[in-house]
Scaffold this motif. Structure first.
Motif, PDB file in Angstrom:
ATOM      1  N   LYS A 125     -13.422  -9.241  -0.841  1.00  0.00           N
ATOM      2  CA  LYS A 125     -12.643 -10.176  -1.626  1.00  0.00           C
ATOM      3  C   LYS A 125     -11.168  -9.845  -1.531  1.00  0.00           C
ATOM      4  N   SER A 126     -10.435 -11.267  -1.894  1.00  0.00           N
ATOM      5  CA  SER A 126      -9.238 -11.260  -1.812  1.00  0.00           C
ATOM      6  C   SER A 126      -8.741 -10.641  -2.972  1.00  0.00           C
ATOM      7  N   THR A 127      -7.749  -9.533  -2.611  1.00  0.00           N
ATOM      8  CA  THR A 127      -7.587  -8.543  -3.613  1.00  0.00           C
ATOM      9  C   THR A 127      -5.966  -8.337  -3.731  1.00  0.00           C
ATOM     10  N   CYS A 128      -5.546  -8.320  -5.295  1.00  0.00           N
ATOM     11  CA  CYS A 128      -4.082  -8.235  -5.395  1.00  0.00           C
ATOM     12  C   CYS A 128      -3.739  -7.416  -6.491  1.00  0.00           C
ATOM     13  N   VAL A 129      -2.829  -6.449  -6.197  1.00  0.00           N
ATOM     14  CA  VAL A 129      -2.201  -5.654  -7.401  1.00  0.00           C
ATOM     15  C   VAL A 129      -0.964  -6.036  -7.856  1.00  0.00           C
ATOM     16  N   LEU A 130      -0.695  -6.222  -9.118  1.00  0.00           N
ATOM     17  CA  LEU A 130       0.452  -7.021  -9.592  1.00  0.00           C
ATOM     18  C   LEU A 130       1.266  -5.945 -10.577  1.00  0.00           C
ATOM     19  N   SER A 131       2.529  -6.344 -10.193  1.00  0.00           N
ATOM     20  CA  SER A 131       3.514  -5.296 -11.299  1.00  0.00           C
ATOM     21  C   SER A 131       4.690  -6.115 -11.575  1.00  0.00           C
ATOM     22  N   ARG A 132       5.385  -5.540 -12.397  1.00  0.00           N
ATOM     23  CA  ARG A 132       6.593  -6.262 -13.091  1.00  0.00           C
ATOM     24  C   ARG A 132       7.825  -6.019 -12.045  1.00  0.00           C
ATOM     25  N   THR A 133       7.665  -4.784 -11.372  1.00  0.00           N
ATOM     26  CA  THR A 133       8.664  -4.622 -10.455  1.00  0.00           C
ATOM     27  C   THR A 133       8.302  -4.090  -9.024  1.00  0.00           C
ATOM     28  N   ASN A 134       9.304  -4.354  -7.908  1.00  0.00           N
ATOM     29  CA  ASN A 134       8.790  -3.830  -6.699  1.00  0.00           C
ATOM     30  C   ASN A 134       8.840  -2.302  -6.483  1.00  0.00           C
ATOM     31  N   LYS A 135       9.601  -1.600  -7.356  1.00  0.00           N
ATOM     32  CA  LYS A 135       9.501  -0.207  -7.385  1.00  0.00           C
ATOM     33  C   LYS A 135       8.219   0.331  -7.567  1.00  0.00           C
ATOM     34  N   ASP A 136       7.323  -0.080  -8.582  1.00  0.00           N
ATOM     35  CA  ASP A 136       6.038   0.360  -8.854  1.00  0.00           C
ATOM     36  C   ASP A 136       5.138  -0.189  -7.916  1.00  0.00           C
ATOM     37  N   LEU A 137       5.283  -1.310  -7.262  1.00  0.00           N
ATOM     38  CA  LEU A 137       4.448  -1.600  -6.257  1.00  0.00           C
ATOM     39  C   LEU A 137       4.462  -0.630  -4.817  1.00  0.00           C
ATOM     40  N   GLU A 138       5.446  -0.185  -4.776  1.00  0.00           N
ATOM     41  CA  GLU A 138       5.666   0.802  -3.647  1.00  0.00           C
ATOM     42  C   GLU A 138       4.688   1.887  -3.940  1.00  0.00           C
ATOM     43  N   ILE A 139       4.600   2.428  -5.314  1.00  0.00           N
ATOM     44  CA  ILE A 139       3.899   3.597  -5.568  1.00  0.00           C
ATOM     45  C   ILE A 139       2.495   3.203  -5.373  1.00  0.00           C
ATOM     46  N   TYR A 140       1.944   1.964  -5.810  1.00  0.00           N
ATOM     47  CA  TYR A 140       0.537   1.475  -5.548  1.00  0.00           C
ATOM     48  C   TYR A 140      -0.009   1.190  -4.218  1.00  0.00           C
ATOM     49  N   LYS A 141       1.089   0.910  -3.529  1.00  0.00           N
ATOM     50  CA  LYS A 141       0.667   0.694  -2.175  1.00  0.00           C
ATOM     51  C   LYS A 141       0.587   2.042  -1.534  1.00  0.00           C
ATOM     52  N   ALA A 142       1.300   2.958  -1.637  1.00  0.00           N
ATOM     53  CA  ALA A 142       1.290   4.412  -1.229  1.00  0.00           C
ATOM     54  C   ALA A 142      -0.197   4.981  -1.520  1.00  0.00           C
ATOM     55  N   LEU A 143      -0.367   4.666  -2.718  1.00  0.00           N
ATOM     56  CA  LEU A 143      -1.811   5.351  -3.323  1.00  0.00           C
ATOM     57  C   LEU A 143      -3.063   4.693  -2.397  1.00  0.00           C
ATOM     58  N   TYR A 144      -3.062   3.417  -2.436  1.00  0.00           N
ATOM     59  CA  TYR A 144      -3.816   2.837  -1.380  1.00  0.00           C
ATOM     60  C   TYR A 144      -4.271   3.387  -0.063  1.00  0.00           C
ATOM     61  N   GLU A 145      -2.578   3.430   0.543  1.00  0.00           N
ATOM     62  CA  GLU A 145      -2.921   3.760   1.931  1.00  0.00           C
ATOM     63  C   GLU A 145      -3.452   5.331   2.129  1.00  0.00           C
ATOM     64  N   LYS A 146      -2.962   6.055   1.065  1.00  0.00           N
ATOM     65  CA  LYS A 146      -3.296   7.806   0.896  1.00  0.00           C
ATOM     66  C   LYS A 146      -4.799   7.693   0.921  1.00  0.00           C
ATOM     67  N   THR A 147      -5.652   6.865  -0.037  1.00  0.00           N
ATOM     68  CA  THR A 147      -6.862   6.745  -0.137  1.00  0.00           C
ATOM     69  C   THR A 147      -7.700   6.344   0.933  1.00  0.00           C
ATOM     70  N   MET A 148      -7.080   5.196   1.813  1.00  0.00           N
ATOM     71  CA  MET A 148      -7.791   4.921   3.054  1.00  0.00           C
ATOM     72  C   MET A 148      -7.453   5.931   4.028  1.00  0.00           C
ATOM     73  N   GLY A 149      -6.538   7.007   3.928  1.00  0.00           N
ATOM     74  CA  GLY A 149      -6.492   7.931   5.012  1.00  0.00           C
ATOM     75  C   GLY A 149      -5.736   7.786   5.902  1.00  0.00           C
ATOM     76  N   LYS A 150      -4.717   6.774   5.963  1.00  0.00           N
ATOM     77  CA  LYS A 150      -3.683   6.223   6.790  1.00  0.00           C
ATOM     78  C   LYS A 150      -2.450   5.454   6.307  1.00  0.00           C
ATOM     79  N   LYS A 151      -1.540   5.654   6.991  1.00  0.00           N
ATOM     80  CA  LYS A 151      -0.430   4.762   6.755  1.00  0.00           C
ATOM     81  C   LYS A 151      -0.456   3.501   7.808  1.00  0.00           C
ATOM     82  N   GLU A 152       0.608   2.405   7.157  1.00  0.00           N
ATOM     83  CA  GLU A 152       0.617   1.295   7.917  1.00  0.00           C
ATOM     84  C   GLU A 152       1.490   1.495   9.237  1.00  0.00           C
ATOM     85  N   ASP A 153       0.989   0.992  10.174  1.00  0.00           N
ATOM     86  CA  ASP A 153       1.882   1.280  11.617  1.00  0.00           C
ATOM     87  C   ASP A 153       3.055   0.510  11.415  1.00  0.00           C
TER      88      ASP A 153
END
Length: 517
Positions: free
Chosen positions: A259-287
């Motif tokens: 599915k095309s998937t999107c996390v939406l937030s009011r500010t970019n600062k919060d998005l960085e937190i959510y993105k880090a959570l996703y990457e941690k769950t996946m067990g890798k960081k973006e190259d």
């Protein structure tokens, strides 16, 4: 829109002009007024730096000038009355320094076009004669001055056929000068106006749409009931940790389902937190060297490279570094004037030292070349070595760059040609942005016009949505419309999360959720 129209009506495509307000109005200014050039960010920063104490003040002044030129009242731009004369003084000085160099900033385009049409009746007649029909998409985002110019152009049209399309529930650009209620102005200003309501929704699963309507207080037959369905899912968690754990797992599951998937937030600062959570769950960081899904504007990149080698400024280097070598840490560059050779000497004997030396060698070679040779080296050596060159995607842009190089006697002249190209053909709004990745992490504003199978909106709590800074009633209503925009990005599933506590503090769901609780 242009591509869709040409596909449907190929024989009429060449007769219809497409463009943003800014691009169309800039062409009018260039055709009938003084041959101004759009100021580059570097040129704006230089002028603002001369009339400000430091960078922080320069950035704040830039933001306030833009808001003021977009139509925001002086009392809102500068709430303290005693400070207003100083703001106006700096504004006048900034404008004078632009004009003496034959420059316009992005916001000046509209004012220059309006003044030209008001002062020169012959220009208004000529422009009006070019059009018999005008269609304005996303009309709710129009600012006062954009609407004023539209009326000036249409007043001389032989056939007054103005078609405005939009949704006032998606009016979320007050900070750019857009005004809620502009459709009422349209109905009052244009005679014999017909209203066509588009009541069929082709995007959202029904329960998603009903939930969004309920937030906005939009009801049919005076009823505000949620329609049962599988598309809308609102969850209240006991803690922030519980919410974040669930969010990360659900994003992974959604992507795994294709599915095309999107996390939406009011500010970019919060998005960085959510993105880090996703990457941690996946067990890798973006190259950090990965460029997949990223559009590379080589016209802008070429201009930025010239900008750096002509002045060795840190701000210019930081623009080109993510493309030319994202593995070189930015922390090595602390001074405003950068000498790459000296920086490499301070680095220990490691791979980073060699990377800095390689980059310095390329830039040194480029700085010594004539414009045409400079461009060919970029394409055939540097861009290909860095894996940036994709011939099919970039050939058209390369032709523009090479053509400009052949007409240029120096790199500074080539830079000016490229800036003109970016100003006229792109004008910021039309420059192609990054390709949306899956999952996407976007602010509410950035998601406007997009759609996804699954959308997640976490932290819909009081003080966060609406933001604490939204004190006035007008701002609060716009914050509600922003949430409406975010909710209606979801086609199949909308997950709306709120929490009861954050750390030791109790948290309330957003007041906007009361109709859903």
């Amino acid at each position: 829109m242009r591509d869709r129209f040409i596909k449907l009506c190929p024989e009429k495509g060449s007769k219809v002009h497409f463009g943003t307000f800014h691009s169309v109005f800039y062409k009018i200014v260039r055709a009938f007024g003084k041959k101004y050039r759009i100021a580059s960010e570097r040129e704006k920063e230089k002028i603002l730096g001369l009339i400000s104490k430091d960078r922080g003040e320069a950035k704040d002044l830039s933001d306030r000038i833009s808001r003021y030129k977009s139509g925001t009242g002086l009392e809102l731009v500068e709430p303290k009355e005693e400070n207003r004369p100083e703001f106006i003084r700096k504004l006048d000085l900034y404008n004078a320094m632009l004009r003496q160099n034959d420059l316009l900033d992005f916001d000046d385009i509209l004012m220059e076009c309006r003044d030209l049409l008001l002062k020169e009746p012959s220009v208004k007649r000529t422009v009006s004669s070019r059009f018999t029909h005008i269609l304005v998409d996303e009309f709710q985002d129009s600012s006062t001055i954009q609407y004023e110019i539209l009326k000036l152009i249409s007043s001389g049209m032989d056939i007054k056929n103005i078609f405005a399309v939009g949704d006032e529930n998606q009016s979320v650009y007050n900070f750019r000068g857009a005004r809620f209620g502009i459709f009422n102005d349209f109905l009052n200003d244009f005679e014999k106006t017909g209203v066509y309501r588009l009541n069929i929704n082709y995007r959202n699963e029904e329960s998603i749409l009903r939930a969004a309507d309920k937030v906005m207080g939009i009801c049919e037959n005076n009823e505000c009931r949620l329609v049962t369905g599988t598309g809308f899912d609102m969850r209240i968690f006991k803690s922030k940790h519980e919410e974040q754990t669930e969010l990360a797992e659900m994003i992974v599951r959604s992507v795994a389902e294709g599915k095309s998937t999107c996390v939406l937030s009011r500010t970019n600062k919060d998005l960085e937190i959510y993105k880090a959570l996703y990457e941690k769950t996946m067990g890798k960081k973006e190259d950090p060297g990965t460029k997949s899904g990223r559009y590379i504007d080589i016209i802008a990149l070429t201009a930025d490279i010239i900008d750096f080698i002509s002045g060795n400024k840190r701000s210019a280097l930081l623009k080109i570094l993510p493309f030319l070598d994202p593995y070189i840490p930015r922390t090595y560059f602390t001074e405003e004037d950068i000498d790459l050779t000296k920086v490499s000497e301070k680095v220990g004997d490691n791979g980073i030292k060699q990377r800095i030396r390689d980059l310095s060698r390329h830039l040194r070679i480029l700085s010594a070349r004539e414009p045409e040779s400079f461009v060919l080296y970029l394409k055939n050596v540097l861009f290909k070595e860095k894996g940036l060159w994709k011939s099919e995607e970039m050939e058209a842009s390369f032709i523009i760059i090479l053509s400009a190089a052949c007409r240029s006697k120096s790199l500074s002249e080539l830079y000016s040609f490229l800036q003109d190209s970016l100003s006229e053909s792109s004008l910021k709004e039309e420059r192609k942005g990054p390709v949306i990745e899956n999952p996407a992490f976007l602010t509410f504003h950035a998601s406007k016009g997009l759609e996804f199978d699954h959308v997640f909106i976490p932290d819909v709590t009081e003080g966060h949505i609406p933001r604490r800074s939204a004190f006035s009633e007008t701002n609060e209503e716009e914050e509600k419309r922003l949430l409406y925009v975010a909710m209606t990005r979801a086609k199949e599933k909308l997950f709306l999360y709120t929490i009861k506590s954050e750390g030791n503090n109790s948290v309330l769901p957003s007041e906007f959720l009361k109709p859903l609780l």
